[in-house]
Write an enzyme that holds these catalytic residues in place. Structure first.
Site, PDB file in Angstrom:
ATOM      1  N   GLU A   1      -3.757 128.099  58.307  1.00 27.46           N
ATOM      2  CA  GLU A   1      -2.749 127.911  57.775  1.00 27.46           C
ATOM      3  C   GLU A   1      -3.294 129.722  57.822  1.00 27.46           C
ATOM      4  OE1 GLU A   1      -2.139 127.201  53.340  1.00 27.46           O
ATOM      5  OE2 GLU A   1      -0.808 129.014  53.215  1.00 27.46           O
ATOM      6  N   ARG A  27     -15.580 117.668  53.702  1.00 22.98           N
ATOM      7  CA  ARG A  27     -15.753 119.240  53.664  1.00 22.98           C
ATOM      8  C   ARG A  27     -17.293 119.367  53.924  1.00 22.98           C
ATOM      9  NH1 ARG A  27     -11.675 122.046  51.899  1.00 22.98           N
ATOM     10  NH2 ARG A  27     -12.774 124.081  51.080  1.00 22.98           N
ATOM     11  N   LYS A  74     -10.793 130.112  50.129  1.00 29.67           N
ATOM     12  CA  LYS A  74      -9.777 131.315  51.550  1.00 29.67           C
ATOM     13  C   LYS A  74      -9.530 131.608  49.725  1.00 29.67           C
ATOM     14  CE  LYS A  74      -7.896 129.263  54.674  1.00 29.67           C
ATOM     15  NZ  LYS A  74      -6.904 129.088  55.443  1.00 29.67           N
TER      16      LYS A  74
HETATM   17  P1  ATP Z   1      -6.987 126.240  51.715  1.00 32.01           P
HETATM   18  O1  ATP Z   1      -6.392 125.622  51.320  1.00 32.01           O
HETATM   19  O2  ATP Z   1      -7.493 127.268  50.359  1.00 32.01           O
HETATM   20  O3  ATP Z   1      -5.813 127.524  52.839  1.00 32.01           O
HETATM   21  P2  ATP Z   1      -8.412 125.893  53.945  1.00 32.01           P
HETATM   22  O4  ATP Z   1      -9.948 125.911  54.156  1.00 32.01           O
HETATM   23  O5  ATP Z   1      -8.010 124.601  53.268  1.00 32.01           O
HETATM   24  O6  ATP Z   1      -7.955 126.773  52.268  1.00 32.01           O
HETATM   25  P3  ATP Z   1      -7.134 125.549  56.179  1.00 32.01           P
HETATM   26  O7  ATP Z   1      -6.520 126.756  56.995  1.00 32.01           O
HETATM   27  O8  ATP Z   1      -5.890 124.309  55.750  1.00 32.01           O
HETATM   28  O9  ATP Z   1      -8.089 126.437  54.951  1.00 32.01           O
HETATM   29  O10 ATP Z   1      -7.947 124.837  56.818  1.00 32.01           O
HETATM   30  C1  ATP Z   1      -7.806 124.696  58.134  1.00 32.01           C
HETATM   31  C2  ATP Z   1      -8.745 123.151  58.619  1.00 32.01           C
HETATM   32  O11 ATP Z   1     -10.270 123.858  58.609  1.00 32.01           O
HETATM   33  C3  ATP Z   1      -8.465 122.057  57.820  1.00 32.01           C
HETATM   34  O12 ATP Z   1      -8.050 120.599  58.832  1.00 32.01           O
HETATM   35  C4  ATP Z   1      -9.337 122.066  57.011  1.00 32.01           C
HETATM   36  O13 ATP Z   1      -9.512 120.565  56.451  1.00 32.01           O
HETATM   37  C5  ATP Z   1     -10.713 121.745  57.429  1.00 32.01           C
HETATM   38  N1  ATP Z   1     -11.653 123.139  56.807  1.00 32.01           N
HETATM   39  C6  ATP Z   1     -11.712 123.713  55.559  1.00 32.01           C
HETATM   40  N2  ATP Z   1     -11.708 124.180  55.209  1.00 32.01           N
HETATM   41  C7  ATP Z   1     -13.393 123.572  54.949  1.00 32.01           C
HETATM   42  C8  ATP Z   1     -14.664 122.639  54.954  1.00 32.01           C
HETATM   43  N3  ATP Z   1     -15.755 123.602  54.480  1.00 32.01           N
HETATM   44  N4  ATP Z   1     -15.416 121.720  55.698  1.00 32.01           N
HETATM   45  C9  ATP Z   1     -14.832 121.268  56.885  1.00 32.01           C
HETATM   46  N5  ATP Z   1     -13.603 121.759  57.788  1.00 32.01           N
HETATM   47  C10 ATP Z   1     -13.010 122.508  56.464  1.00 32.01           C
END
Ligand code: ATP
Ligand code: MG
Length: 552
Positions: free
Chosen positions: A38, A264, A274
């Site tokens: 995102e 994760r 984020k």
């Molecule tokens: P938010 O949900 O607060 O916007 P987010 O870190 O989930 O934050 P996304 O942009 O939705 O942000 O993440 C993109 C991809 O990265 C998603 O598929 C998510 O599952 C993965 N991702 C995010 N954080 C992690 C992590 N700590 N470890 C592994 N994968 C992650």
């Protein structure tokens, strides 16, 4: 689908096993994955795990991986983030070729699928307030209650939905919900929201839309449109999978992706959210998304961390189904492994103490040969100037040393790396008693640092020639994750110490971002704040064992 079973072949994990089995069974001609950020912030090292997994599978199995921006919330999303995300994925070493997509590419298709659900009696417009909807949702132990608008006529739902799209209603006035089951054990199935009204311009679609699809309604259908075979996400989405499947089962989608969840990345003491990172930037607790203290890819890059080190780290931690927390020392280990092989060795003194070599001719400067990288003979050597006045590290001198201190002290002989053996003869202090200078002698017979009589000295010090050295700012960041360990404010930031250092002259030629090892001190990288007359270096990571390095 157990991620925690017997040892696998190196680099294998339960996800790759699933992909391999699907390809073997010819369920797909090739694997198609996607990385779906995102664009509401910069990528952090947790995202690197997902990037390496999705793009890595495409490389290893001859498939393809899409970069898809999940741009369904224009209020939080910005072009700056889209650009930064692309830059960071490329920097990590991955490419998406022609396969750059946006959920917003599918807004028209998603909208018509939503109308299709309405026509099939599987979606309705709800006029309840957000609070009423939340209250009627129930809890994990109590079922939800049906909305009073749930049995609206199809024609009325269609009319209201079209008027929502046309912009007739203010934000929050009504939503489109799927009509699934308000008493489902899985709360995600209790009539989830598909569309909300948001009068906000979108970075890509401008003012074309004032209703936007929810993550759940957009994600799986985007996967299906793109022919994604394996939709990999983190464990929080496990409970969303029945909904993901419900949409695909109830819509005429062109393909049938499957969602798989993995744990994760969590690093002890490091915030990988984020939301929190955005706060640190907005409230100016850090200098920006690329502040070297940030766990963002931009911050790590600026600190001097090479992308190979992040890939190596991600490989080492592996992919499993069970949540765990890894130690930041594992990341540091990967950084050192990579930098040890490629970083040029240089000499720099972080906290200079002046030495005058009383028997060295005034005005004489000689050039001494120094090895660029003992791990890599092809890196060759360079020449460093040596003169009567030099700087050594303040902490390499003690006036009254304890027994095991082998570095400089009155009467003690030490080696200056690549130069000579020297002996401390006199300590010069200022009025308040601080040591400001050492008077030493050198042994001209020990050029290169070896005594012809074979006598041993226990310590080898790094140094720079005083007049020939470059003044520089060196920034030393408290270990990533250091302060935040053991609680405290979520937003507390590690400190940064700035020292007035002296560098050997060849460090003037190091490019921004290039890694070097300052001998005995650690790995450093030239910062973009440098000016031609004043270099700035960041400490990327210290050497493995500081105590050992000091007496070596
Ligand atoms: P938010 O949900 O607060 O916007 P987010 O870190 O989930 O934050 P996304 O942009 O939705 O942000 O993440 C993109 C991809 O990265 C998603 O598929 C998510 O599952 C993965 N991702 C995010 N954080 C992690 C992590 N700590 N470890 C592994 N994968 C992650
Ligand atoms: Mg997310």
């Amino acid at each position: 689908m157990d991620g925690n079973t017997a040892p696998r072949e190196a680099g294998r994990d339960f996800i790759r096993d699933i992909v391999q089995a699907d390809l073997d069974a010819k369920r797909h001609a090739m694997s198609v994955t996607r990385f779906p950020p995102e664009p509401n912030g910069y990528l952090h090292i947790g995202h690197a795990k997902s990037i390496c997994l999705n793009f890595g599978i495409a490389e290893e199995f001859g498939g393809r991986c899409h970069l898809r921006f999940d741009d369904t919330n224009p209020v939080k999303e910005e072009q700056e983030y889209i650009d930064a995300i692309k830059r960071d994925v490329r920097w990590l070493g991955f490419g998406w070729g022609k396969n750059l997509f946006h959920a917003s590419d599918y807004f028209e298709q998603l909208y018509s699928w939503a109308e299709e659900l309405i026509r099939a009696g599987k979606a309705y417009i709800d006029d309840q307030s957000q609070d009423d909807m939340r209250a009627a949702r129930g809890t994990l132990t109590e079922p939800g209650r049906n909305s009073p608008f749930r049995e609206r006529a199809i024609a009325e739902n269609l009319d209201l939905f079209r008027r929502m799209r046309a912009g007739e209603f203010p934000n929050g006035a009504r939503v489109l919900r799927a009509k699934i089951d308000m008493s489902a054990g899985n709360i995600n199935l209790r009539d989830p929201v598909l569309y909300r009204i948001l009068h906000a311009p979108h970075p890509r679609t401008g003012t074309a839309w004032c209703i936007y699809p929810s993550y759940d309604f957009a994600h799986g259908q985007s996967d299906a449109i793109e022919g994604i075979t394996h939709s990999l996400c983190t464990l929080e989405f496990e409970d969303h999978r029945p909904l993901y499947d419900w949409f695909l089962d109830n819509l005429p989608v062109p393909s049938r992706p499957r969602q798989y969840e993995f744990a994760r990345l969590n690093i002890a003491g490091i915030v990988l959210s984020k939301r929190v990172l955005t706060e640190l930037v907005r409230e100016n607790h850090v200098s920006g998304w690329d502040d070297p203290r940030m766990p963002t890819l931009a911050g790590l890059r600026r600190r001097g961390v090479p992308p190979e080190a992040i890939r190596d780290f991600v490989k080492r931690i592996g992919v499993a189904k069970a949540n765990s927390v890894v130690d930041v020392a594992m990341l540091d280990h990967s950084i050192r492994e990579v930098l040890n092989k490629k970083a040029l060795r240089r000499m720099a003194v972080l906290r200079p103490l002046k030495i005058v070599l009383e028997n060295y001719p005034e005005g004489q400067v000689e050039e001494l040969e120094a090895v660029n990288n003992p791990e890599d003979p092809s890196a060759g050597s360079r020449r460093i100037p040596f003169a009567r006045e030099i700087f050594v590290e303040q902490e390499d001198f003690m006036e009254n040393p304890p027994k095991k201190f082998f570095r400089l002290s009155p009467g003690n002989e030490v080696r200056l790396r690549y130069a000579y053996l020297i002996t401390c003869r006199e300590v010069v202090k200022n009025a308040s008693g601080d040591v400001v200078e050492l008077r030493c002698t050198y042994d001209p017979a020990t050029r290169g640092g070896n005594a012809p009589d074979g006598r041993k000295v226990k310590a080898t010090l790094h140094w720079v020639a005083a007049a020939q050295s470059l003044p520089a700012e060196v920034r030393i960041f408290e270990a990533l994750g250091g302060k935040r360990e053991g609680g405290g404010a979520e937003t507390s930031v590690p400190s940064v110490e700035k020292v007035e250092a002296r560098l050997e002259p060849s460090l003037a030629d190091i490019a921004v971002g290039e890694a070097v090892q300052f001998e005995r001190l650690g790995y450093f990288s030239r910062d973009s704040d440098s000016t031609p007359s004043r270099p700035v270096f960041n400490r990327t990571v210290g050497l493995r064992d500081v105590a050992k390095a000091q007496i070596a």
